[in-house]
Write a protein that holds these residues in place. Structure first.
Motif, PDB file in Angstrom:
ATOM      1  N   TRP A  14       0.825  -1.197   0.000  1.00  0.00           N
ATOM      2  CA  TRP A  14       0.000   0.000   0.000  1.00  0.00           C
ATOM      3  C   TRP A  14       0.865   1.256   0.000  1.00  0.00           C
ATOM      4  CZ3 TRP A  14      -0.480   3.760   3.955  1.00  0.00           C
ATOM      5  CH2 TRP A  14      -1.463   4.737   3.721  1.00  0.00           C
ATOM      6  N   ALA A  15       1.875   1.299   0.869  1.00  0.00           N
ATOM      7  CA  ALA A  15       2.762   2.464   0.930  1.00  0.00           C
ATOM      8  C   ALA A  15       3.481   2.667  -0.399  1.00  0.00           C
ATOM      9  CB  ALA A  15       3.778   2.292   2.057  1.00  0.00           C
ATOM     10  N   PHE A  54       2.409   1.999  -3.405  1.00  0.00           N
ATOM     11  CA  PHE A  54       1.530   2.573  -4.417  1.00  0.00           C
ATOM     12  C   PHE A  54       1.106   3.999  -4.066  1.00  0.00           C
ATOM     13  CE2 PHE A  54       0.783  -1.935  -5.630  1.00  0.00           C
ATOM     14  CZ  PHE A  54       1.132  -1.814  -6.966  1.00  0.00           C
ATOM     15  N   VAL A  55       0.957   4.306  -2.788  1.00  0.00           N
ATOM     16  CA  VAL A  55       0.607   5.674  -2.390  1.00  0.00           C
ATOM     17  C   VAL A  55       1.716   6.638  -2.818  1.00  0.00           C
ATOM     18  CG1 VAL A  55       0.340   7.218  -0.414  1.00  0.00           C
ATOM     19  CG2 VAL A  55      -0.923   5.071  -0.490  1.00  0.00           C
ATOM     20  N   ILE A  56       2.950   6.291  -2.523  1.00  0.00           N
ATOM     21  CA  ILE A  56       4.070   7.161  -2.893  1.00  0.00           C
ATOM     22  C   ILE A  56       4.223   7.213  -4.410  1.00  0.00           C
ATOM     23  CG2 ILE A  56       6.567   7.495  -2.661  1.00  0.00           C
ATOM     24  CD1 ILE A  56       6.246   6.013   0.085  1.00  0.00           C
ATOM     25  N   HIS A  57       4.011   6.074  -5.064  1.00  0.00           N
ATOM     26  CA  HIS A  57       4.039   6.028  -6.532  1.00  0.00           C
ATOM     27  C   HIS A  57       2.985   6.982  -7.101  1.00  0.00           C
ATOM     28  CE1 HIS A  57       3.775   3.263 -10.358  1.00  0.00           C
ATOM     29  NE2 HIS A  57       3.817   4.536 -10.667  1.00  0.00           N
ATOM     30  N   ALA A  58       1.779   6.966  -6.528  1.00  0.00           N
ATOM     31  CA  ALA A  58       0.706   7.833  -7.024  1.00  0.00           C
ATOM     32  C   ALA A  58       1.065   9.306  -6.841  1.00  0.00           C
ATOM     33  CB  ALA A  58      -0.597   7.500  -6.297  1.00  0.00           C
ATOM     34  N   LEU A  59       1.632   9.646  -5.690  1.00  0.00           N
ATOM     35  CA  LEU A  59       2.035  11.033  -5.449  1.00  0.00           C
ATOM     36  C   LEU A  59       3.092  11.480  -6.457  1.00  0.00           C
ATOM     37  CD1 LEU A  59       2.224  11.056  -1.538  1.00  0.00           C
ATOM     38  CD2 LEU A  59       0.486  12.119  -2.981  1.00  0.00           C
ATOM     39  N   LEU A  60       4.059  10.614  -6.732  1.00  0.00           N
ATOM     40  CA  LEU A  60       5.086  10.927  -7.716  1.00  0.00           C
ATOM     41  C   LEU A  60       4.477  11.104  -9.109  1.00  0.00           C
ATOM     42  CD1 LEU A  60       8.199   8.697  -6.913  1.00  0.00           C
ATOM     43  CD2 LEU A  60       8.102  11.186  -6.977  1.00  0.00           C
ATOM     44  N   ALA A  61       3.551  10.203  -9.452  1.00  0.00           N
ATOM     45  CA  ALA A  61       2.915  10.281 -10.766  1.00  0.00           C
ATOM     46  C   ALA A  61       2.165  11.603 -10.928  1.00  0.00           C
ATOM     47  CB  ALA A  61       1.965   9.099 -10.962  1.00  0.00           C
ATOM     48  N   PHE A  62       1.485  12.055  -9.870  1.00  0.00           N
ATOM     49  CA  PHE A  62       0.774  13.327  -9.933  1.00  0.00           C
ATOM     50  C   PHE A  62       1.748  14.484 -10.127  1.00  0.00           C
ATOM     51  CE2 PHE A  62      -3.101  11.338  -8.309  1.00  0.00           C
ATOM     52  CZ  PHE A  62      -4.072  12.107  -8.935  1.00  0.00           C
ATOM     53  N   LEU A  63       2.886  14.429  -9.424  1.00  0.00           N
ATOM     54  CA  LEU A  63       3.860  15.507  -9.537  1.00  0.00           C
ATOM     55  C   LEU A  63       4.526  15.548 -10.908  1.00  0.00           C
ATOM     56  CD1 LEU A  63       5.583  15.300  -6.024  1.00  0.00           C
ATOM     57  CD2 LEU A  63       3.999  17.053  -6.843  1.00  0.00           C
ATOM     58  N   VAL A  96      -7.847  -3.073   3.138  1.00  0.00           N
ATOM     59  CA  VAL A  96      -7.368  -4.382   3.590  1.00  0.00           C
ATOM     60  C   VAL A  96      -6.019  -4.287   4.298  1.00  0.00           C
ATOM     61  CG1 VAL A  96      -8.624  -5.664   1.833  1.00  0.00           C
ATOM     62  CG2 VAL A  96      -6.310  -4.867   1.326  1.00  0.00           C
ATOM     63  N   SER A  97      -5.295  -3.202   4.082  1.00  0.00           N
ATOM     64  CA  SER A  97      -3.966  -3.086   4.698  1.00  0.00           C
ATOM     65  C   SER A  97      -3.946  -2.197   5.934  1.00  0.00           C
ATOM     66  CB  SER A  97      -2.955  -2.549   3.678  1.00  0.00           C
ATOM     67  OG  SER A  97      -3.305  -1.234   3.263  1.00  0.00           O
ATOM     68  N   GLY A 151       8.317   3.238  -2.864  1.00  0.00           N
ATOM     69  CA  GLY A 151       7.445   4.055  -3.707  1.00  0.00           C
ATOM     70  C   GLY A 151       8.211   4.869  -4.731  1.00  0.00           C
ATOM     71  N   ILE A 152       9.321   5.471  -4.294  1.00  0.00           N
ATOM     72  CA  ILE A 152      10.120   6.285  -5.216  1.00  0.00           C
ATOM     73  C   ILE A 152      10.699   5.418  -6.327  1.00  0.00           C
ATOM     74  CG2 ILE A 152      12.242   7.637  -5.418  1.00  0.00           C
ATOM     75  CD1 ILE A 152      11.673   8.780  -2.652  1.00  0.00           C
ATOM     76  N   CYS A 153      11.257   4.272  -5.963  1.00  0.00           N
ATOM     77  CA  CYS A 153      11.851   3.392  -6.971  1.00  0.00           C
ATOM     78  C   CYS A 153      10.796   2.834  -7.915  1.00  0.00           C
ATOM     79  CB  CYS A 153      12.612   2.249  -6.297  1.00  0.00           C
ATOM     80  SG  CYS A 153      14.138   2.776  -5.488  1.00  0.00           S
ATOM     81  N   GLY A 154       9.609   2.505  -7.371  1.00  0.00           N
ATOM     82  CA  GLY A 154       8.543   2.008  -8.232  1.00  0.00           C
ATOM     83  C   GLY A 154       8.049   3.080  -9.189  1.00  0.00           C
ATOM     84  N   GLY A 155       7.796   4.292  -8.668  1.00  0.00           N
ATOM     85  CA  GLY A 155       7.295   5.368  -9.512  1.00  0.00           C
ATOM     86  C   GLY A 155       8.304   5.807 -10.562  1.00  0.00           C
ATOM     87  N   LEU A 156       9.549   6.059 -10.142  1.00  0.00           N
ATOM     88  CA  LEU A 156      10.571   6.492 -11.091  1.00  0.00           C
ATOM     89  C   LEU A 156      10.928   5.380 -12.073  1.00  0.00           C
ATOM     90  CD1 LEU A 156      13.032   8.617  -8.899  1.00  0.00           C
ATOM     91  CD2 LEU A 156      11.248   9.401 -10.466  1.00  0.00           C
ATOM     92  N   GLY A 157      10.893   4.130 -11.604  1.00  0.00           N
ATOM     93  CA  GLY A 157      11.190   3.010 -12.488  1.00  0.00           C
ATOM     94  C   GLY A 157      10.193   2.928 -13.630  1.00  0.00           C
TER      95      GLY A 157
END
Length: 297
Positions: A49-50, A52-61, A203-204, A224-230
Motif C-alpha cells: 500500500w505504501a 503505491f501511495v508514494i508512486h501515485a504522489l510521484l505520478a501526480f507531480l 485491507v492493509s 514508492g520512489i523506486c517504483g514510480g521512477l522506475g
C-alpha cells in the motif's frame, strides 16, 4: 559507408532508451531489496500500500494531470480496474515471497512470465505461436521446475507466492496490451498507481503498524520512489527505442538482483537456480527472437 544524421540520431535515441531501461531495472532491484528488508518488520500488504501511495504522489507531480485530464479518461474502466487488481496481486504476492526467498529466486520465477504470456496470448489476444516457440515454452517450464524442485525437501512453499505474483503479472501485461489501442500510456501509469492504493487501503490499514525506526520508514519511501521512477523511466525508454530492442535488457535485472542479494543479505544463487535461470532466460530470448525475425513461424 555514410551514415545519415537521421540514422545517427535514431541510434543515439536507442542507446539512451537502453540506458533508461537498464536504469529502471536497477530501481526495481532497489524496490525489491527495500521491500524484502521491511517484510521482517511490517505486514506485506502495508508495504505494498505504501509503495503505491508514494508512486501515485510521484505520478501526480511528474504528469500534472490537473493541467489536462483528457489523457487520463478511459474507455474501458472495467478492464483498467482488473489490470490494477492484477498489479496489486503481483506486488503483494511478490512481497510475501520475498519474506523467505532469495532475490534471485523470485526474479528467475518472475522471468517465466515471458513464456507464459506467449502461451496465453493465443487464446486471449489471438496472437498464436508456432511449434518452435511452443518448444521454447516447454523448456522454460522445465527451468521453473528446476528452480522450484517440487516434491523434494528443497521446495519452499513461498515459491507458490512467487508463481502467483508471476501469473498476476502476466494478466497485467496482457491487459496492458489490450488497453494500448484505446487508452494513453500516461493514463495507464496514473491509474495503475491510484487504483491499487485505493484497493489496498481497506485491507492493509486495519492491520498496519507503525515502522519501528526511521530507517524502516525511509525504506517504505524508497519502495514508492523506486517504483514510480522506475515506471517513468520505462515509459521514456519506450519513447526512444522499440520494444524489441529493449526487451532483452530486462534480464540485466538478474545481475542486479544477484548483486543486491549478496551485498544486502549475504545471499548467493544455488546451482539449481542458475541452471533453471539459464533455461528460463534462454527460452524467453528465443521466443523474442522468433517473434522479431520469423513472425508466427
Amino acid at each position: 559507408m555514410v551514415v545519415s544524421s537521421q540514422d545517427a540520431g535514431e541510434a543515439a535515441d536507442r542507446l539512451r532508451g537502453i540506458a533508461l531501461f537498464c536504469g529502471a531495472m536497477v530501481l526495481f532491484t532497489l524496490l525489491d531489496s527495500a521491500a524484502k528488508y521491511t517484510t521482517a518488520f511490517l505486514p506485506a500488504l502495508e508495504i505494498a500500500w505504501a509503495r503505491f501511495v508514494i508512486h501515485a504522489l510521484l505520478a501526480f507531480l511528474i504528469l500534472r494531470p490537473w493541467l489536462d485530464w483528457s489523457p487520463y479518461r478511459t474507455r474501458r474502466p472495467v478492464a483498467q480496474i482488473i489490470r490494477a487488481l492484477m498489479l496489486v496481486g503481483s506486488t503483494a504476492f511478490n512481497f510475501l515471497a520475498l519474506r523467505t526467498l532469495r532475490l534471485d529466486q523470485t526474479t528467475v520465477i518472475m522471468f517465466s512470465s515471458a513464456f507464459v504470456t506467449a502461451a496465453l496470448a493465443g487464446p486471449i489476444l489471438g496472437e498464436w505461436v508456432g511449434p518452435r516457440r511452443w518448444a521454447a515454452i516447454v523448456v522454460g517450464f522445465i527451468g521453473v521446475l528446476v528452480v522450484m524442485r517440487p516434491g523434494t525437501s528443497a521446495f519452499e512453499p513461498a515459491m507458490l507466492f512467487s508463481v502467483a505474483a508471476m501469473l498476476c503479472y502476466v494478466g497485467y501485461l496482457l491487459l496492458t496490451r489490450h488497453l494500448t489501442s484505446t487508452d494513453s500510456s500516461r493514463g495507464m501509469l496514473l491509474i495503475s498507481a491510484v487504483v491499487p492504493a485505493l484497493i489496498l487501503a481497506p485491507v492493509s490499514l486495519p492491520t498496519a503498524v507503525m515502522p519501528p525506526t526511521l530507517f524502516i520508514a525511509g525504506l517504505l519511501v524508497v519502495t514508492g520512489i523506486c517504483g514510480g521512477l522506475g515506471h517513468w523511466l520505462l515509459i521514456q525508454a519506450h519513447r526512444l527505442a522499440p520494444t524489441s530492442v529493449l526487451a532483452p535488457f530486462i534480464y540485466t535485472q538478474l545481475l542486479w538482483m544477484t548483486t543486491a542479494g549478496y551485498v544486502f543479505f549475504s545471499e548467493l544463487p544455488d546451482r539449481f537456480t542458475i541452471v533453471g535461470g539459464v533455461l528460463i532466460v534462454g527460452s524467453a530470448l528465443y521466443i523474442l527472437y522468433r517473434q522479431r525475425v520469423h513472425g508466427d513461424n
